[in-house]
Design an enzyme around this catalytic site. Structure first.
Site, PDB file in Angstrom:
ATOM      1  N   ARG A 222      55.085 -86.223 -75.176  1.00 32.20           N
ATOM      2  CA  ARG A 222      53.857 -86.243 -74.358  1.00 32.20           C
ATOM      3  C   ARG A 222      53.340 -84.834 -74.091  1.00 32.20           C
ATOM      4  O   ARG A 222      52.139 -84.620 -73.918  1.00 32.20           O
ATOM      5  CB  ARG A 222      54.124 -86.953 -73.029  1.00 32.20           C
ATOM      6  CG  ARG A 222      54.495 -88.406 -73.187  1.00 32.20           C
ATOM      7  CD  ARG A 222      53.340 -89.231 -73.721  1.00 32.20           C
ATOM      8  NE  ARG A 222      53.748 -90.609 -73.978  1.00 32.20           N
ATOM      9  CZ  ARG A 222      52.971 -91.481 -74.615  1.00 32.20           C
ATOM     10  NH1 ARG A 222      51.781 -91.138 -75.070  1.00 32.20           N
ATOM     11  NH2 ARG A 222      53.400 -92.703 -74.822  1.00 32.20           N
ATOM     12  N   GLU A 336      40.203 -90.126 -75.198  1.00 31.73           N
ATOM     13  CA  GLU A 336      41.508 -89.457 -75.236  1.00 31.73           C
ATOM     14  C   GLU A 336      41.292 -87.982 -74.888  1.00 31.73           C
ATOM     15  O   GLU A 336      40.278 -87.402 -75.259  1.00 31.73           O
ATOM     16  CB  GLU A 336      42.104 -89.612 -76.632  1.00 31.73           C
ATOM     17  CG  GLU A 336      43.449 -88.936 -76.765  1.00 31.73           C
ATOM     18  CD  GLU A 336      44.114 -89.207 -78.097  1.00 31.73           C
ATOM     19  OE1 GLU A 336      44.152 -90.377 -78.549  1.00 31.73           O
ATOM     20  OE2 GLU A 336      44.573 -88.230 -78.705  1.00 31.73           O
TER      21      GLU A 336
HETATM   22  C1  LIG Z   1      47.036 -91.727 -77.390  1.00 27.78           C
HETATM   23  C2  LIG Z   1      48.230 -91.825 -77.971  1.00 27.78           C
HETATM   24  O1  LIG Z   1      48.578 -91.326 -79.176  1.00 27.78           O
HETATM   25  C3  LIG Z   1      47.746 -90.466 -79.922  1.00 27.78           C
HETATM   26  C4  LIG Z   1      48.414 -90.284 -81.233  1.00 27.78           C
HETATM   27  C5  LIG Z   1      49.286 -89.238 -81.468  1.00 27.78           C
HETATM   28  C6  LIG Z   1      50.002 -89.104 -82.758  1.00 27.78           C
HETATM   29  O2  LIG Z   1      50.139 -90.101 -83.474  1.00 27.78           O
HETATM   30  O3  LIG Z   1      50.433 -87.975 -83.084  1.00 27.78           O
HETATM   31  C7  LIG Z   1      49.499 -88.268 -80.476  1.00 27.78           C
HETATM   32  C8  LIG Z   1      48.786 -88.310 -79.309  1.00 27.78           C
HETATM   33  C9  LIG Z   1      47.569 -89.123 -79.247  1.00 27.78           C
HETATM   34  O4  LIG Z   1      46.592 -88.392 -79.940  1.00 27.78           O
HETATM   35  C10 LIG Z   1      49.327 -92.550 -77.291  1.00 27.78           C
HETATM   36  O5  LIG Z   1      50.136 -93.171 -77.997  1.00 27.78           O
HETATM   37  O6  LIG Z   1      49.411 -92.490 -76.047  1.00 27.78           O
END
Ligand SMILES: C=C(O[C@@H]1C=C(C(=O)O)C=C[C@H]1O)C(=O)O
Length: 342
Positions: A222, A336
């Site tokens: 995260r 996002e």
């Molecule tokens: C928004 C989300 O995921 C998205 C996807 C991601 C990835 O696959 O690398 C990383 C963060 C976000 O951009 C989530 O799962 O909470």
């Protein structure tokens, strides 16, 4: 021109957002590790004027385009291996790749990620602290009827497995829609600066998402806390992953823009709060007003004014903030947000 961040030389990385027209060698004085263009067409990663460059198709018009410029005060070495470009300055490495548009992505993602991970190892940069992935047609189906994002996630998971990259070691990331160009990515890696992965106690770790979201879960943390050394963990930066309206592992507030923005902001506020950081042995108290280098991804263009108004109540007016109109990794997500606490 945007001022170059004064953190240069303090040992932690530094980036700024610039008007693409201002990104000339004369302005930058050669102190550049990489230039990531969020722009109107995709371009392969390469080396220009001694720095890495890549073009991401993330802007509908030239007005929306900006350049994220990673600054250094050390001499830079560059190269390209199997279409993956890199630039490093002895402490930081930026690696970028692009997988051309195709009917399936698992194998090409695995191969391109493996090239990048091999490069990191070979050049002696072990600490990957941030990854960005830009996926065209992210919610579309691939040639086998699997969602393109899920296809990408499978290739990424396979590459990490081959490199024995454990779940606790994966860095913060973004996996977001792009307007074209297949899949583009860039990674930031340090030689000595020490990353700590941070999870959000209100969200299931993405690498533990259940199978309903795809054959292999998205592998990312995260946030990553980056301190100058392993022994002195104070004064670090926080790299916040792309964060959306997800609690536990579920998408909440489908169809409700305001509630999705509120929950995304609340997720970030909690992630970087003193309590959540303390659970990772990080002593820092930060809030939304400390975020900088913010990118806000909005699925529907007409939603941007509302999202901007809401975000501006929480973010510092001095924070660099870019709004981009692209799709998000789950079809029910409308917005996002990511950023960096310097
Ligand atoms: C928004 C989300 O995921 C998205 C996807 C991601 C990835 O696959 O690398 C990383 C963060 C976000 O951009 C989530 O799962 O909470």
């Amino acid at each position: 021109m945007t001022q170059v961040n004064p953190a240069v030389g303090l040992g932690l990385p530094s980036s700024t957002f610039m008007n693409p027209a201002d990104v000339t060698d004369a302005v930058l004085g050669g102190n550049v590790l990489g230039v990531v263009n969020y722009t109107t067409e995709p371009t392969d990663p390469g080396i220009e004027n001694g720095a890495l460059t890549i073009g991401l198709h993330m802007a509908h018009t030239a007005d929306e385009a900006f350049a994220e410029v990673w600054i250094t005060d050390r001499p830079v070495e560059t190269g390209v291996v199997r279409e993956v470009a890199y630039a490093h300055d002895g402490e930081y490495l930026i690696v970028a790749g692009r997988i051309p548009q195709a009917g399936r992505y698992t194998e090409a993602t695995r191969a391109a990620y493996c090239t990048a991970l091999e490069l990191m190892d070979g050049l002696g940069y072990k600490n990957c602290f941030r990854m960005w992935n830009f996926v065209a047609d992210i919610n579309g189906d691939n040639a086998d009827g699997l969602e393109v994002y899920r296809d990408f996630c499978r290739g990424r998971a396979e590459a990490f497995e081959l490199f024995h990259f454990g779940d606790q070691e994966v860095p913060s990331a973004t996996g977001i829609g792009a307007l074209g160009g297949g899949i583009s990515f860039y990674f930031l890696v340090s030689r000595s600066a020490a990353p700590t992965s941070v999870e959000n106690s209100k969200q299931v770790s993405a690498y533990h998402y259940p199978q309903q979201y795809g054959p292999r879960p998205p592998k990312f943390a995260r946030a990553t806390y980056l301190a100058e050394t392993h022994t002195d963990r104070s004064g670090g930066q926080i790299y916040v992953s792309g964060t959306a309206s997800i609690r536990g592992h579920e998408t909440l507030h489908e169809g409700d823009l305001v509630k999705q923005v509120e929950l995304s902001l609340d997720n970030i506020a909690h992630l970087i709060s003193r309590d959540n950081l303390a659970a990772h042995e990080i002593e820092r108290r930060t809030g939304l007003s400390d975020l900088d280098n913010i990118k806000v991804y909005v699925r529907h263009r007409e939603d941007i004014p509302v999202v901007r108004r809401m975000c501006s109540e929480y973010f510092s007016p001095a924070a660099r903030t870019a709004y981009l109109n692209v799709d998000v990794c789950r079809s029910g997500l409308l917005v996002e947000i990511e950023g960096i606490v310097p």
